[in-house]
Write a protein that holds these residues in place. Structure first.
Motif, mmCIF file in Angstrom:
data_model
loop_
_atom_site.group_PDB
_atom_site.id
_atom_site.type_symbol
_atom_site.label_atom_id
_atom_site.label_comp_id
_atom_site.label_asym_id
_atom_site.label_seq_id
_atom_site.Cartn_x
_atom_site.Cartn_y
_atom_site.Cartn_z
ATOM 1 N N LEU A 176 -4.081 -2.583 -62.844
ATOM 2 C CA LEU A 176 -3.017 -1.580 -62.714
ATOM 3 C C LEU A 176 -2.231 -1.699 -61.413
ATOM 4 C CD1 LEU A 176 -4.876 1.583 -64.081
ATOM 5 C CD2 LEU A 176 -3.134 0.219 -65.240
ATOM 6 N N PHE A 177 -2.785 -2.417 -60.422
ATOM 7 C CA PHE A 177 -2.122 -2.498 -59.116
ATOM 8 C C PHE A 177 -1.945 -3.965 -58.732
ATOM 9 C CE2 PHE A 177 -4.384 1.519 -59.281
ATOM 10 C CZ PHE A 177 -3.404 2.425 -58.887
ATOM 11 N N SER A 178 -0.801 -4.255 -58.155
ATOM 12 C CA SER A 178 -0.467 -5.651 -57.857
ATOM 13 C C SER A 178 -1.177 -6.173 -56.614
ATOM 14 C CB SER A 178 1.047 -5.800 -57.683
ATOM 15 O OG SER A 178 1.504 -4.973 -56.615
ATOM 16 N N LYS A 179 -1.511 -5.278 -55.677
ATOM 17 C CA LYS A 179 -2.131 -5.719 -54.426
ATOM 18 C C LYS A 179 -3.527 -5.100 -54.316
ATOM 19 C CE LYS A 179 2.349 -6.185 -52.142
ATOM 20 N NZ LYS A 179 3.239 -5.703 -51.067
ATOM 21 N N THR A 180 -4.540 -5.893 -54.668
ATOM 22 C CA THR A 180 -5.920 -5.404 -54.660
ATOM 23 C C THR A 180 -6.855 -6.469 -54.110
ATOM 24 O OG1 THR A 180 -6.459 -6.222 -56.873
ATOM 25 C CG2 THR A 180 -5.488 -4.015 -56.722
ATOM 26 N N PHE A 181 -8.037 -6.000 -53.722
ATOM 27 C CA PHE A 181 -9.089 -6.903 -53.269
ATOM 28 C C PHE A 181 -10.419 -6.327 -53.713
ATOM 29 C CE2 PHE A 181 -12.354 -7.870 -50.050
ATOM 30 C CZ PHE A 181 -12.389 -9.252 -50.162
ATOM 31 N N ARG A 182 -11.200 -7.111 -54.409
ATOM 32 C CA ARG A 182 -12.502 -6.657 -54.915
ATOM 33 C C ARG A 182 -13.545 -6.775 -53.815
ATOM 34 N NH1 ARG A 182 -14.786 -6.722 -60.149
ATOM 35 N NH2 ARG A 182 -16.829 -5.702 -60.049
ATOM 36 N N MET A 183 -14.162 -5.659 -53.457
ATOM 37 C CA MET A 183 -15.195 -5.666 -52.432
ATOM 38 C C MET A 183 -16.501 -6.186 -53.008
ATOM 39 S SD MET A 183 -14.564 -2.179 -50.223
ATOM 40 C CE MET A 183 -15.891 -2.594 -49.090
ATOM 41 N N ASN A 184 -17.205 -6.951 -52.200
ATOM 42 C CA ASN A 184 -18.472 -7.522 -52.624
ATOM 43 C C ASN A 184 -19.608 -6.586 -52.194
ATOM 44 O OD1 ASN A 184 -20.467 -9.235 -53.524
ATOM 45 N ND2 ASN A 184 -20.458 -10.501 -51.669
ATOM 46 N N ASN A 185 -19.739 -5.477 -52.897
ATOM 47 C CA ASN A 185 -20.823 -4.546 -52.590
ATOM 48 C C ASN A 185 -21.469 -4.078 -53.889
ATOM 49 O OD1 ASN A 185 -19.053 -2.692 -53.684
ATOM 50 N ND2 ASN A 185 -18.603 -1.660 -51.747
ATOM 51 N N GLN A 186 -22.470 -3.224 -53.744
ATOM 52 C CA GLN A 186 -23.229 -2.803 -54.921
ATOM 53 C C GLN A 186 -22.439 -1.842 -55.797
ATOM 54 O OE1 GLN A 186 -26.658 -0.434 -53.878
ATOM 55 N NE2 GLN A 186 -25.672 0.370 -52.035
ATOM 56 N N HIS A 187 -21.372 -1.272 -55.255
ATOM 57 C CA HIS A 187 -20.554 -0.345 -56.030
ATOM 58 C C HIS A 187 -19.346 -1.076 -56.630
ATOM 59 C CE1 HIS A 187 -23.066 2.680 -54.282
ATOM 60 N NE2 HIS A 187 -22.629 2.426 -53.058
ATOM 61 N N GLN A 188 -18.759 -0.480 -57.625
ATOM 62 C CA GLN A 188 -17.558 -1.036 -58.254
ATOM 63 C C GLN A 188 -16.340 -0.588 -57.445
ATOM 64 O OE1 GLN A 188 -17.266 -2.804 -61.629
ATOM 65 N NE2 GLN A 188 -19.202 -3.394 -60.703
ATOM 66 N N THR A 189 -16.117 -1.267 -56.317
ATOM 67 C CA THR A 189 -15.074 -0.835 -55.383
ATOM 68 C C THR A 189 -13.978 -1.876 -55.265
ATOM 69 O OG1 THR A 189 -16.671 0.450 -54.100
ATOM 70 C CG2 THR A 189 -14.590 -0.088 -53.024
ATOM 71 N N VAL A 190 -12.738 -1.393 -55.316
ATOM 72 C CA VAL A 190 -11.555 -2.239 -55.158
ATOM 73 C C VAL A 190 -10.693 -1.652 -54.050
ATOM 74 C CG1 VAL A 190 -9.442 -3.073 -56.265
ATOM 75 C CG2 VAL A 190 -11.573 -2.929 -57.577
ATOM 76 N N ILE A 191 -10.227 -2.496 -53.153
ATOM 77 C CA ILE A 191 -9.255 -2.062 -52.146
ATOM 78 C C ILE A 191 -7.875 -2.154 -52.781
ATOM 79 C CG2 ILE A 191 -8.269 -2.451 -49.868
ATOM 80 C CD1 ILE A 191 -11.154 -1.633 -49.754
ATOM 81 N N VAL A 192 -7.184 -1.028 -52.810
ATOM 82 C CA VAL A 192 -5.834 -0.977 -53.373
ATOM 83 C C VAL A 192 -4.850 -0.735 -52.240
ATOM 84 C CG1 VAL A 192 -4.248 0.300 -54.862
ATOM 85 C CG2 VAL A 192 -6.595 -0.157 -55.621
ATOM 86 N N ARG A 193 -3.835 -1.587 -52.176
ATOM 87 C CA ARG A 193 -2.790 -1.393 -51.166
ATOM 88 C C ARG A 193 -1.596 -0.734 -51.826
ATOM 89 N NH1 ARG A 193 0.427 -5.965 -47.554
ATOM 90 N NH2 ARG A 193 1.828 -4.488 -46.495
ATOM 91 N N SER A 194 -1.181 0.374 -51.235
ATOM 92 C CA SER A 194 0.007 1.080 -51.714
ATOM 93 C C SER A 194 0.927 1.299 -50.525
ATOM 94 C CB SER A 194 -0.385 2.424 -52.344
ATOM 95 O OG SER A 194 0.754 3.112 -52.810
#
Length: 378
Positions: free
Chosen positions: A55-73
């Protein structure tokens, strides 16, 4: 509302437009309710990490135990994490403290299943099922005292009992995680309350990497609040309160080399400053930034100190402030003695010292003649 908060709402709106529930959670909501400045905003959503990235063009998937994505807005960054459990209420019940277990949606509706807002008003740190929460991640025990330091809140009896029961488990926590919480703790306005609490539960004796003792904590308690001080000043004070003569004991904490170099320099010149006032050569070798920090450290330790104006005046009176300003170079020396070797560096250092101490003026001819005389006399 802050810019970052408003930008977070835009992210939530996009998620909701695509049939995903989303909420601002944790510290941002806590600080909003306390009317404190909001720095970071975290978001939870029913969307999976893969769906968030689609859904977002600028993201980074964090390598942790949670399903976390860094979204830049725009210029803001948000951690967007998939909700744990079946609902926002399930997720909030799994968070460390009730004051961090409050969510808000884009319509300003609060979700507070653990009573965090009441605890905020009461100035109380409490956890839902505290033994489970502290056991899941032992770093949370140190975080409790970090929040005591930042907010001045009391610790609920059941939470304190959970810390007493689980305190040894913190030994398993990575030192990198400990360091982040520890710096925030010693910078808190109510640091003394936190340190007193850590002595009471003896949590300090199990924290990995820091090698805390009751005496070092008592020395830290004597300091004024450090909330406006740099990390560099705080870590140097930590060394002084721990009776470290250099930065070697900090190597195990995975601090940056730049930070360690800065601490080492300040410890060195703090020790020299015990013996004497700022003489020209010591001030030159320290640099103005280090000297100013040394005087700040002395002030925080209750010792007599130079003012900024006094030290700046002494610095301005130095003939040179860096060896690059010296009127001669190694090439100049080699023109008269065509024999490369370590003597060049030695003579440049002699000239540098002579200029700083005003034994010689910083003139090319004067310096070359003085060094030539010295060679002739040897």
């Amino acid at each position: 509302m802050s810019v970052v908060w408003n930008e977070a709402r835009k992210v939530i709106h996009i998620l909701k437009q695509n049939n995903h529930n989303a909420y601002i959670v944790g510290g941002a909501v806590r600080d909003w309710l306390l009317q404190r400045e909001i720095a970071d905003v975290d978001i939870v959503t029913t969307a999976t990490a893969e769906e968030v990235q689609s859904l977002f063009s600028k993201t980074f998937r964090m390598n942790n135990q949670h399903q976390t994505v860094i979204v830049r807005s725009n210029l803001e960054h948000f951690e967007v994490t998939t909700i744990r459990g079946q609902s926002i209420e399930d997720d909030l019940h799994l968070r460390d403290l009730t004051i961090n277990s409050i969510a808000i949606d884009d319509q300003n509706e609060l979700f507070d299943p653990t009573g965090g807002e009441v605890d905020l008003r009461a100035g109380r740190l409490r956890a839902s099922n505290p033994a489970d929460r502290m056991g899941e991640d032992p770093l949370r025990m140190l975080r409790v005292y970090r929040f005591v330091s930042e907010l001045g809140f009391d610790i609920d009896t059941s939470l304190k009992e959970a810390i007493l029961h689980n305190r040894e488990a913190i030994q398993k926590v990575a030192v990198e995680r400990v360091v982040k919480e520890w710096v925030k703790l010693i910078k808190g306005k109510q640091c003394n309350l936190a340190l007193t609490g850590m002595v009471e539960t003896k949590l300090y004796s199990f924290i990995p990497g820091l090698s805390l003792t009751k005496d070092s904590l008592m020395q830290l308690k004597k300091l004024p609040p450090l909330h406006e001080e740099s990390d560099l000043i705080c870590w140097t004070l930590f060394c002084l309160c721990s009776n470290y003569v250099d930065d070697m004991p900090l190597k195990r904490l995975a601090l940056s080399n730049e930070l360690l170099r800065g601490i080492r320099a300040r410890l060195h010149f703090f020790e020299k400053r015990k013996m004497q006032s700022w003489l020209p050569l010591a001030l030159y070798e320290a640099t103005l930034d280090v000297a100013l920090d040394v005087e700040r450290l002395r002030e925080l330790c209750g010792l007599p100190s130079y003012s900024f104006e006094e030290l700046s005046r002494l610095w301005d009176e130095l003939p040179i402030h860096d060896k690059s300003e010296l009127a001669i170079t190694g090439r100049d020396l080699l023109q008269s003695v065509k024999r490369p070797g370590p003597w060049v560096k030695e003579e440049l250092r002699l000239a540098e010292v002579a200029v700083v101490t005003k034994e010689l003026t910083n003139e090319k001819t004067v310096l070359l003649q003085a060094l030539e005389r010295r060679r002739a006399e040897r």
